[in-house]
Motif scaffolding. Structure first.
Motif, mmCIF file in Angstrom:
data_model
loop_
_atom_site.group_PDB
_atom_site.id
_atom_site.type_symbol
_atom_site.label_atom_id
_atom_site.label_comp_id
_atom_site.label_asym_id
_atom_site.label_seq_id
_atom_site.Cartn_x
_atom_site.Cartn_y
_atom_site.Cartn_z
ATOM 1 N N ARG A 69 0.821 -1.194 0.000
ATOM 2 C CA ARG A 69 0.000 0.000 0.000
ATOM 3 C C ARG A 69 0.858 1.247 0.000
ATOM 4 N NH1 ARG A 69 -2.153 2.716 5.143
ATOM 5 N NH2 ARG A 69 -0.205 3.778 4.657
ATOM 6 N N GLY A 70 2.097 1.107 0.434
ATOM 7 C CA GLY A 70 2.983 2.256 0.487
ATOM 8 C C GLY A 70 2.894 2.984 1.807
ATOM 9 N N SER A 71 3.734 3.975 1.971
ATOM 10 C CA SER A 71 3.810 4.760 3.193
ATOM 11 C C SER A 71 3.408 6.201 2.891
ATOM 12 C CB SER A 71 5.232 4.712 3.750
ATOM 13 O OG SER A 71 6.142 5.225 2.799
ATOM 14 N N PRO A 72 3.224 7.034 3.916
ATOM 15 C CA PRO A 72 2.895 8.434 3.652
ATOM 16 C C PRO A 72 3.927 9.089 2.729
ATOM 17 C CG PRO A 72 2.577 7.934 5.965
ATOM 18 C CD PRO A 72 3.230 6.727 5.355
ATOM 19 N N GLU A 73 3.435 9.872 1.759
ATOM 20 C CA GLU A 73 4.313 10.477 0.767
ATOM 21 C C GLU A 73 4.211 11.997 0.820
ATOM 22 O OE1 GLU A 73 4.642 8.916 -3.038
ATOM 23 O OE2 GLU A 73 5.195 6.952 -2.260
ATOM 24 N N HIS A 116 4.769 8.408 15.836
ATOM 25 C CA HIS A 116 3.405 8.326 15.303
ATOM 26 C C HIS A 116 3.474 8.301 13.774
ATOM 27 C CE1 HIS A 116 1.068 8.904 19.032
ATOM 28 N NE2 HIS A 116 2.153 9.550 19.434
ATOM 29 N N LEU A 117 2.700 7.405 13.177
ATOM 30 C CA LEU A 117 2.638 7.282 11.730
ATOM 31 C C LEU A 117 1.245 6.786 11.358
ATOM 32 C CD1 LEU A 117 4.431 7.465 9.124
ATOM 33 C CD2 LEU A 117 4.763 4.994 9.354
ATOM 34 N N ASP A 118 0.626 7.457 10.391
ATOM 35 C CA ASP A 118 -0.721 7.073 9.954
ATOM 36 C C ASP A 118 -1.711 7.017 11.111
ATOM 37 O OD1 ASP A 118 -0.301 7.003 7.281
ATOM 38 O OD2 ASP A 118 -0.255 4.829 7.077
ATOM 39 N N GLY A 119 -1.578 7.939 12.057
ATOM 40 C CA GLY A 119 -2.547 8.025 13.126
ATOM 41 C C GLY A 119 -2.357 7.055 14.262
ATOM 42 N N GLY A 120 -1.263 6.310 14.282
ATOM 43 C CA GLY A 120 -1.027 5.358 15.362
ATOM 44 C C GLY A 120 0.439 5.288 15.718
ATOM 45 N N LEU A 121 0.744 4.478 16.741
ATOM 46 C CA LEU A 121 2.128 4.303 17.147
ATOM 47 C C LEU A 121 2.874 3.440 16.145
ATOM 48 C CD1 LEU A 121 1.945 3.709 21.019
ATOM 49 C CD2 LEU A 121 2.867 5.706 19.832
ATOM 50 N N ALA A 122 4.143 3.751 15.949
ATOM 51 C CA ALA A 122 5.006 2.952 15.085
ATOM 52 C C ALA A 122 6.355 2.796 15.772
ATOM 53 C CB ALA A 122 5.183 3.615 13.722
ATOM 54 N N ARG A 123 6.993 1.656 15.546
ATOM 55 C CA ARG A 123 8.319 1.419 16.113
ATOM 56 C C ARG A 123 9.327 1.361 14.973
ATOM 57 N NH1 ARG A 123 11.095 -0.183 20.806
ATOM 58 N NH2 ARG A 123 9.167 0.116 21.986
#
Length: 345
Positions: A113-117, A276-283
């Motif tokens: 789906r890809g990541s934020p661009e 935070h990434l796409d509205g949630g936590l990311a590690r």
């Protein structure tokens, strides 16, 4: 354990600023080809490229991969990853098959789906608008991937024109490259998506970030993701053995130049980060920077690295071809020792 395949992953950045050895789009492309040739000569196993749109980075992978295929004979060529929200799946099927045929079956195609661009919903400017309920285009990306995979498998995709063919029926896209379907990877950011990837029969590509966090070190969470993928794969009863890759930032300090650019970073980037990434936590996984001896010990203890069969090393492409070939050769030597080390219990 089996020898880990080592590939490089380049974002193909270019920028006309002091210190950059890649100042234009042309230089980024030509140097990418030269880096793949140098990497093959150094014994590296794969040349992979990240695909970004509306940014001074690599954006159109198939001309680049085809050019690399024509200049090399052994190295795998691939992507990590193509954002399928932007893709016409039938045109992509034609281009992917052509690149794979030119390479003699060396294409390893990472999609997702890809990541934020940099562009807001940039895929809409390419003509692809998801349903109102599909907030970030994830369902559309999976639908595009489904059509793409069916097309490269040779399924009919259009009705035949009897005035041209003399018959009534349906037609596949051409060309077709046998075996390409087994070399499609999905870039999964969570454990649940890894299980979905296995259910679809695709290989698993996991990067330096996971879009979830449960409070355990990055390598442990990623190792669990890989374990769940393999369990789901076995449950599906697929006949072939899947591939699994992880990405890592690995910089061996081997000379004055690598020490100049990365010596200070070695002191501050040795830990995971949570954001935070796409509205949630990311590690986000740590960077590995240090002497080859230290890197052997650290990477041998990385549970996800030891669980994967392929490691994609992110390269600082703006430092030029010569620097990155030296870096990759040193990483290849490091992994020869990592592979010989005991696997963590």
């Amino acid at each position: 354990m089996d020898m880990t395949k080592i590939g490089f992953l380049s974002f193909g950045h270019w920028r006309d600023v002091p210190g950059s050895k890649v100042r234009s789009g042309r230089e980024a492309l030509v140097q990418a080809i030269d880096l793949a040739v140098g990497a093959e000569e150094a014994g590296v196993d794969g040349a992979y490229f990240r695909v970004h749109h509306f940014a001074p980075q690599q954006a159109a992978p198939f001309p680049l991969l085809s050019a690399i295929a024509a200049r090399t004979s052994r190295i795998e060529i691939g992507t990590g990853v193509i954002d399928m929200r932007y893709e016409n799946p039938l045109y992509m099927a034609e281009e992917a098959a052509a690149a794979d045929l030119i390479s003699g079956g060396r294409l390893q195609l990472g999609v997702s789906r890809g990541s934020p661009e940099t562009a807001l919903a940039g895929y809409q400017q390419f003509g692809y608008v998801p349903d109102a309920s599909d907030e970030n285009g994830g369902d559309m990306a999976r639908a595009h991937t489904d059509v793409f995979r069916r097309a490269i498998a040779g399924e009919p995709m259009a009705n035949a024109n009897p005035q041209m063919t003399g018959a009534v029926g349906s037609l596949p896209v051409f060309p077709r490259s046998d075996g390409l379907g087994d070399r499609i990877w999905w870039g999964a950011g969570t454990r649940a998506t890894a299980e979905w990837t296995a259910e679809q029969g695709m290989n698993l590509m996991s990067s330096t970030l996971l879009t979830e966090d449960i409070g355990v070190p990055f390598d442990e969470l990623q190792a669990e993701q890989i374990a769940r993928f393999r369990t789901a794969w076995d449950d599906m009863g697929w006949e072939r053995t899947p591939r699994v890759s992880v990405s890592r930032s690995i910089i061996p300090i081997i000379d004055d130049e690598s020490r100049h650019y990365f010596g200070v970073r070695a002191q501050v980037e040795g830990q995971d980060q949570v954001g935070h990434l796409d509205g949630g936590l990311a590690r986000f996984g740590r960077s590995y920077i240090g002497s080859p001896e230290d890197l052997v010990a650290e990477l041998a203890a990385d549970r996800a690295v030891r669980a994967a069969d392929t490691v994609l090393v992110t390269v600082p492409n703006q430092l030029g071809v010569e620097f990155n070939v030296r870096l990759l050769a040193a990483v290849k030597d490091v992994f020869a020792e990592v592979d010989a080390a005991p696997v963590p219990a």
